[in-house]
Scaffold this active site. Structure first.
Site, PDB file in Angstrom:
ATOM      1  CE  LYS A  78      53.126   5.942   2.151  1.00 33.91           C
ATOM      2  NZ  LYS A  78      52.893   4.439   2.080  1.00 33.91           N
ATOM      3  CB  THR A  94      54.779   0.313   4.159  1.00 34.93           C
ATOM      4  OG1 THR A  94      54.600  -0.955   3.629  1.00 34.93           O
ATOM      5  CG2 THR A  94      54.013   1.286   3.248  1.00 34.93           C
ATOM      6  CD  GLU A 140      47.203   0.939   7.626  1.00 29.87           C
ATOM      7  OE1 GLU A 140      47.120  -0.209   8.085  1.00 29.87           O
ATOM      8  OE2 GLU A 140      47.504   1.196   6.448  1.00 29.87           O
ATOM      9  CB  THR A 188      36.872  -2.880  -1.437  1.00 32.13           C
ATOM     10  OG1 THR A 188      36.903  -2.272  -0.147  1.00 32.13           O
ATOM     11  CG2 THR A 188      37.282  -4.317  -1.371  1.00 32.13           C
TER      12      THR A 188
END
Lengths: 408, 408
Positions: free
Chosen positions: A181, A192, A279, A408
């Site tokens: 991942k 990460t 991303e 969020t």
């Protein structure tokens, strides 16, 4: 957004490995977020971890336990949704507590359980929920649990990542399968990213670690999305020995090369899959730097280009703004760089030479070169024989959106 | 988008300096894009230039001419819209040709004209248009031409930047006035930034260079928008001597401190104005790192935080995602960093200590701390007496838009 298609290679289970995946309620959005990986008693384990000084609690505990069990773990417990990083001594206690819950339920020493976490930094790990889910995740263990596990560890990833390679050791069919991942905070030194690779070949601990270190250096340590490195990264290589070959003991073992090549192929495939799922990525970019005095300086130039926000936004716009690439090369700080000797190609179109735009180059050629989803930026430094490549993505609106909205 | 309001300080002309600004047709969007700065015969000039190996043609020519005229130029010719960078030997010839046109029209040796360019990299400089505009720009020279010049050198900037400071040298009223451009590709080492600072004080060349180097290091070299450095940066300090003071000769001269302080104030004001106008900036962020073993390690930590895309997107979202800041500190690579000794404040709210979230901290406090347009990230390393600050911005959709659309 992600570049490339979602086609995955065949996923071949590895004898000696079982996996379970359940929903423990760690991830705010819900879904399965807890993976348990069980390996056979005989399994040897190699590992590389993040070098970030603020390493997460599970990294500290996994490193300690790996040493304490002499690199012979039985269980790997992985949660997504919470990184258990920046959590101080309470985080260490939480990681140890979840490990102890697995050890008690499975009847092994706690040192033989390794914890891993990925997700938001700085929030307390909901350890009670994880511990409540331990019986269910043990009950879910299955030899065919690979695909569910590969999905269970994802965070901002848009798709799972796995790769399998078959090879022969002493005439025996063996397999290497890995899943990983990671989609942001990716850069060298294991940022990460979690990767779990297993083979049924029998391999002694020393060559296993050597192979993993070498292969990680040529795969996971050559990818970058945003230059940030994580507190939690880990790459684990497990050799269950179920294939029954004579254990690979060193480089001279007859099966060493076949084993190493298979593992490198899996590592490179997973690393590239992470970049393709970067991303906000809309491009898959290979930065290849050749003709350097050392591999180190080639990597420095390649990473300077790959980290440049101006180069990355130009890639997003499919804009052949090669001046930004030259500027990145120029600020890498190579000693005595003669810019007149540098040559630049975009998808094999000669763009710049002799310190400026190539004679025959036209803007139309550049637009054509930048149109595909796969871009190769090739730099010829013209001052030596060394070479190195790294893989990266563009910088898009979606990158900003994903990272501005993440919590969020 | 830019942070802060547009209020500018009073703009005080400097005796001995005249400026002209005209439209030469270099900028694709039209508007005035050519500035000529004329200084009195007695003027001494100090300069710092980009350290990018791919430095632009005008940087090479300006550096050569400055040496050839013994740091006594008479004219500075600045165009916006085209950087004349990555243009090889043709670019050098173009810069020399435009310089020669000014020299011929003004009746000075070509070595006394310094060229500067900013804009797109890699496009041929439209030198014929510049040369055609030379008579007009000479005719436009005026002692009150400062504001027009400050606007004429802009590229992706949204507003002009200037600052004036008065000081006394030997009882004589003196002034320092500077103007600058730059909004992207900003980072230490003079990245895509042009700054012109003049004083009517009389200053010998050696202390003038010393003061400029020191002040640039504490202002322009401590700002970063995107970590990219430019091929064209230059910061020029001119001392016209019109104030009639005894020339400042060294640090022991009675007026040295007043002069240096005034110049530093102008440099810091211009540097901060550049960050406030950073491409897509919605925040003005001071990263202050204290308690380090050396200023160098404080700067390393500060820049690692300031360059982190994950920190910058969190700033854009006003998200107190302090874990990303800890992760950036952790990957700076300080030797023997004890993370338990690191303390983190956001706008003076204690956020993290002892390797994790501070005991009394609540997410609500973090949201309040991140709401203002001006953010101070204060890191206490707790291992020494050194300190350093840098200034930066957030990373927004607008940054991507501006840099993806820049050439279209």
């Amino acid at each position: 957004m992600a570049s490339g298609d979602e086609s995955l290679s065949e996923l071949i289970p590895v004898p000696g490995v079982r996996l379970g995946t359940v929903a423990a309620g760690v991830r705010k959005k819900g879904g399965r977020d807890l993976v348990l990986m069980e390996v056979a008693e005989s399994t040897n384990c190699a590992a590389v971890f993040t070098r970030n000084a603020f390493c997460a609690a599970p990294v500290t505990v996994a490193r300690d336990n790996l040493a304490a069990c002499a690199h012979r773990p039985r269980y790997l417990l992985i949660n997504a949704g919470n990184a258990n990083a920046g959590t101080g001594s309470a985080g260490i206690a939480a990681a140890r507590s979840s490990v102890a819950a697995v050890a008690a339920a499975a009847g092994v020493d706690a040192s033989r359980v390794l914890p891993f976490s990925t997700g938001v930094i700085g929030e307390p790990l909901p350890v009670a929920r994880i511990e409540e889910a331990v019986p269910a995740v043990i009950a879910a263990l299955s030899e065919d649990g690979w695909a569910d596990a590969a999905r269970g560890i994802l965070t901002t990833d848009t798709r799972p990542k796995w790769h399998s390679v078959r090879f022969i050791a002493e005439g025996r069919d063996c397999v290497v399968t890995g899943f990983a991942k990671g989609a942001g905070m990716i850069r060298p030194d294991m940022a990460t990213m979690l990767a779990y690779i297993a083979t049924d070949a029998a391999v002694e601990p020393a060559p296993l670690q050597q192979i993993l270190s070498e292969c990680a250096d040529r795969s996971f340590n050559r990818i970058t999305v945003d230059g940030d490195t994580s507190t939690n990264d880990a790459c684990i290589l497990l050799a269950t020995g179920q294939a029954g070959n004579t254990p690979v003991a060193d480089r001279d073992s007859p099966s060493y090369s076949a084993l190493r090549d298979a593992i490198e192929e899996v590592c490179v495939a997973l690393a590239q899959a992470i970049v393709r799922d970067g991303e906000g990525a809309s491009k898959f970019v290979t930065v290849s730097v050749n003709g350097g005095r050392s591999e180190r300086e080639c990597l420095d130039v390649a990473f300077t280009i790959a980290h440049s926000p101006l180069v990355k936004t130009a890639l997003f716009a499919s804009d052949p703004n090669w001046g930004r690439i030259l500027a990145a090369i120029g600020r890498t700080g190579l000693p005595d760089l003669q810019v007149e000797g540098v040559t630049l190609y975009l998808n094999e179109i000669l763009i710049a030479e002799n310190g400026g735009r190539a004679g025959g180059y036209t803007e139309e050629q550049g637009v054509i070169a930048m149109a595909p989803e796969e871009i190769v930026i090739r730099v010829e430094l013209g001052r030596g024989e060394a070479a190195a490549s790294v893989w990266t993505t563009d910088l898009s609106y979606d990158y900003v959106r994903i990272n501005a909205e993440y919590r969020t």
